[in-house]
Motif scaffolding. Structure first.
Motif, PDB file in Angstrom:
ATOM      1  N   UNK A  91      55.604 -52.646  32.586  1.00 41.19           N
ATOM      2  CA  UNK A  91      55.508 -54.254  31.914  1.00 41.19           C
ATOM      3  C   UNK A  91      54.482 -54.252  33.355  1.00 41.19           C
ATOM      4  N   UNK A  92      54.871 -56.176  33.511  1.00 36.68           N
ATOM      5  CA  UNK A  92      54.207 -56.825  34.611  1.00 36.68           C
ATOM      6  C   UNK A  92      54.242 -58.102  34.743  1.00 36.68           C
ATOM      7  N   UNK A  93      53.750 -58.804  36.080  1.00 37.06           N
ATOM      8  CA  UNK A  93      53.858 -60.257  36.276  1.00 37.06           C
ATOM      9  C   UNK A  93      53.704 -60.942  36.873  1.00 37.06           C
ATOM     10  N   UNK A  94      52.643 -62.161  36.804  1.00 36.26           N
ATOM     11  CA  UNK A  94      51.766 -62.645  36.707  1.00 36.26           C
ATOM     12  C   UNK A  94      52.684 -64.525  37.439  1.00 36.26           C
ATOM     13  N   UNK A  95      52.337 -64.401  38.536  1.00 38.14           N
ATOM     14  CA  UNK A  95      52.884 -65.904  39.210  1.00 38.14           C
ATOM     15  C   UNK A  95      51.743 -66.155  39.258  1.00 38.14           C
ATOM     16  N   UNK A  96      51.509 -68.059  38.132  1.00 39.25           N
ATOM     17  CA  UNK A  96      50.762 -68.845  37.739  1.00 39.25           C
ATOM     18  C   UNK A  96      51.098 -70.245  37.494  1.00 39.25           C
ATOM     19  N   UNK A  97      50.120 -70.815  37.643  1.00 38.97           N
ATOM     20  CA  UNK A  97      50.611 -72.085  37.080  1.00 38.97           C
ATOM     21  C   UNK A  97      48.946 -72.330  36.017  1.00 38.97           C
ATOM     22  N   UNK A  98      48.015 -72.185  36.546  1.00 43.75           N
ATOM     23  CA  UNK A  98      47.191 -71.995  36.224  1.00 43.75           C
ATOM     24  C   UNK A  98      46.116 -73.334  36.154  1.00 43.75           C
ATOM     25  N   UNK A  99      46.555 -74.685  35.193  1.00 40.12           N
ATOM     26  CA  UNK A  99      45.678 -75.537  35.608  1.00 40.12           C
ATOM     27  C   UNK A  99      46.557 -76.789  35.066  1.00 40.12           C
ATOM     28  N   UNK A 100      47.931 -76.539  35.512  1.00 38.85           N
ATOM     29  CA  UNK A 100      48.737 -77.158  36.387  1.00 38.85           C
ATOM     30  C   UNK A 100      48.818 -77.890  37.578  1.00 38.85           C
ATOM     31  N   UNK A 101      48.935 -79.606  37.498  1.00 37.42           N
ATOM     32  CA  UNK A 101      48.616 -79.884  38.604  1.00 37.42           C
ATOM     33  C   UNK A 101      50.257 -79.015  40.051  1.00 37.42           C
ATOM     34  N   UNK A 102      48.746 -78.993  40.653  1.00 42.69           N
ATOM     35  CA  UNK A 102      49.623 -78.930  42.553  1.00 42.69           C
ATOM     36  C   UNK A 102      50.868 -78.122  42.490  1.00 42.69           C
ATOM     37  N   UNK A 103      52.385 -79.229  41.655  1.00 40.38           N
ATOM     38  CA  UNK A 103      52.978 -79.161  42.080  1.00 40.38           C
ATOM     39  C   UNK A 103      54.097 -79.398  41.190  1.00 40.38           C
ATOM     40  N   UNK A 104      53.197 -77.465  40.572  1.00 41.47           N
ATOM     41  CA  UNK A 104      53.384 -76.934  39.797  1.00 41.47           C
ATOM     42  C   UNK A 104      53.528 -75.428  39.681  1.00 41.47           C
ATOM     43  N   UNK A 105      54.237 -75.138  39.229  1.00 45.31           N
ATOM     44  CA  UNK A 105      53.870 -73.138  39.448  1.00 45.31           C
ATOM     45  C   UNK A 105      54.771 -72.491  37.912  1.00 45.31           C
ATOM     46  N   UNK A 106      54.843 -71.196  37.586  1.00 44.74           N
ATOM     47  CA  UNK A 106      55.786 -70.869  36.721  1.00 44.74           C
ATOM     48  C   UNK A 106      55.091 -68.990  36.660  1.00 44.74           C
ATOM     49  N   UNK A 107      54.793 -68.102  35.629  1.00 45.02           N
ATOM     50  CA  UNK A 107      54.832 -66.726  35.443  1.00 45.02           C
ATOM     51  C   UNK A 107      54.907 -66.409  33.886  1.00 45.02           C
ATOM     52  N   UNK A 108      53.552 -65.379  33.724  1.00 44.64           N
ATOM     53  CA  UNK A 108      53.695 -64.883  32.621  1.00 44.64           C
ATOM     54  C   UNK A 108      53.610 -64.271  32.736  1.00 44.64           C
ATOM     55  N   UNK A 109      55.139 -63.389  31.638  1.00 47.97           N
ATOM     56  CA  UNK A 109      55.659 -61.657  31.636  1.00 47.97           C
ATOM     57  C   UNK A 109      55.242 -60.681  29.905  1.00 47.97           C
ATOM     58  N   UNK A 110      54.460 -59.379  30.917  1.00 50.05           N
ATOM     59  CA  UNK A 110      54.495 -58.693  29.640  1.00 50.05           C
ATOM     60  C   UNK A 110      55.922 -57.143  30.417  1.00 50.05           C
ATOM     61  N   UNK A 111      55.940 -56.681  28.322  1.00 46.00           N
ATOM     62  CA  UNK A 111      55.726 -55.148  28.729  1.00 46.00           C
ATOM     63  C   UNK A 111      55.033 -54.120  28.897  1.00 46.00           C
TER      64      UNK A 111
END
Length: 456
Positions: A91-111
């Motif tokens: 599996x894998x995880x990327x910590x990113x908010x791509x093109x969202x505003x500065x005060x955002x973040x997020x994750x993309x998860x795969x198996x």
């Protein structure tokens, strides 16, 4: 139990602080590990100032769930995708908010094999466990190792192109101060060892989480000027700009004109079908006529899918499609575990320019002239379904061909529209295209007509 609002249809994304913080990231890592029980996962993060701390918290959660972690460092999403199918991991995880505003973040998860984890395939279960925080103790905690995936990633990218066919060209590359710069540098170094005659003009190249030139989102018209101006100033053959985690790339022709993602889908379909006719090409339903025309012309098979990466990837797997493209500039490749990449498209485009001996503008101007489109227009409306029904009712007597693959598509023969509610924002999205040879009426006239309906 704390309700987590950062879980979306396809990924995790939220405002820093209350919606997403290190404690929540830890719980997500712990829940991921407990539910899937992978032996090892890869993890990376973009350049945002909050990303490294969120990554370390996620790693602690994974380790406490007994999962070994390969930390890839600062990466784009596709480097995590690549690691998840190329290495012996689950599996894998990327910590990113791509093109969202500065005060955002997020994750993309795969198996395993980079299969997406979305709301329908596991995100809801991860959210439920992270909210309850009822975690099992493990006999042995996981370990963490740093791992440099870049050399293997570059070697993989080279398999998509025949460098001997590349003619001299100057490229403007705009990483938007996001994660793309280090990969461009590595590609440039590889090209130099192979004597590939490409000259790179780099702007906004250094990774900088303060985003001094604005959030990297080339879909915003105001963010395109710097790439266009550099193409014109340096008389480049093409311009390329990426979003923050570079899973999308946007192309500019030699005149500095931004090329709608819709026509790039046609260009890349052509690139694959020139190599192997009969292949299947997956496309989304928002704008379709140009893609269908190109696929038919080059003896391929077009397959329609609902928009969104999880749907496109599933349909590509089902049909063994070589390529899938969305007009939103997401491009998916069979040999990339059906994942989207922002590096493969421009490499393929360079080869198409070399092989056809044409400029990018001449390659797409026929498509644009034949099937003009509006590009995606977004509306804030009180009730998306009521508005869609209003459009439906208005055109009912014209007896359009109706398709419900994604929102509603109405096909009137000489023009068509697609209208759908956004999966990620409270917006109604409209796309219109026409057949120029059957229709002297301008796209703008249709846009005005439907806009009046929506806003009326």
């Amino acid at each position: 139990m704390i309700k987590l609002t950062c879980f979306k249809a396809y990924d995790i994304r939220g405002k820093l602080g209350e919606e997403l913080n290190e404690d929540i990231a830890y719980k997500i890592g712990r829940a991921y590990g407990q539910i899937y029980q992978p032996k090892t996962v890869v993890i990376g993060c973009d350049v945002r100032l909050s990303s490294e701390a969120l990554k370390q918290a996620t790693i602690r959660g994974l380790n406490d769930a007994g999962v070994n972690v390969l930390d890839l460092g600062m990466t784009g999403t596709e480097e995590v995708y690549f690691g998840a199918f190329h290495l012996d991991v689950q599996g894998g995880i990327e910590i990113t908010a791509s093109h969202n505003p500065m005060d955002y973040n997020g994750m993309k998860l795969v198996r395993e094999n980079s299969r997406p984890i979305s709301a329908d395939t596991g995100l809801k279960e991860i959210r439920a466990l992270a909210e309850k925080a009822e975690f099992s103790e493990v006999a042995q905690k996981g370990t963490t190792q740093n791992y440099n995936i870049l050399p293997e990633f570059i070697e993989h990218l080279m398999t998509y192109i025949d460098v001997s066919k590349i003619r001299p060209i100057k490229l403007v590359v705009n990483a938007g101060n996001g994660a793309a710069g280090h990969v461009v540098d590595a590609i440039q170094a590889k090209f130099e060892t192979l004597n590939v005659p490409i000259e790179f003009v780099k702007i906004h190249h250094e990774a900088d989480g303060t985003f001094p030139n604005g959030i990297p989102n080339p879909l915003l018209i105001e963010n395109r000027d710097s790439t266009r101006d550099a193409v014109l100033k340096h008389q480049a053959g093409m311009g390329i700009a990426w979003d923050g985690d570079f899973d999308r790339c946007f192309l500019f022709d030699e005149k500095g004109q931004f090329i709608e993602g819709y026509y790039i889908v046609g260009l890349l379909a052509q690139a694959f079908l020139l190599k192997q006719s009969g292949e299947k090409i997956v496309h989304d339903p928002r704008l379709v006529w140009n893609t269908l025309d190109v696929v038919e012309q080059y003896q391929g098979v077009a397959v329609q899918s609902k928009s969104g990466h999880a749907f496109i990837k599933d349909v590509m797997r089902e049909h063994n499609a070589v390529y899938g493209g969305e007009m939103s500039a997401h491009h998916y490749f069979r040999d990339f575990a059906y994942c989207d990449s922002g590096m493969i498209p421009w490499l393929l485009a360079v080869v198409v320019l070399s092989e056809t001996k044409q400029s990018l503008s001449s390659l797409v101007e026929e498509m644009i002239a034949k099937f003009p489109c509006s590009g995606e227009i977004n509306f804030k409306v009180a009730d998306t379904q009521t508005t869609i029904q209003k459009i439906f009712d208005h055109y009912d007597e014209q007896k359009p061909v109706i398709d419900y693959t994604d929102g509603v598509s109405l096909d009137f023969g000489e023009w068509r529209l697609n209208v759908r509610a956004s999966n990620t924002e409270p917006l109604l999205r409209l796309n219109i295209e026409s057949r120029r040879d059957q229709n002297p009426k301008s796209i703008q006239a249709y846009v005005d007509e439907v806009t009046q309906l929506i806003e009326g």
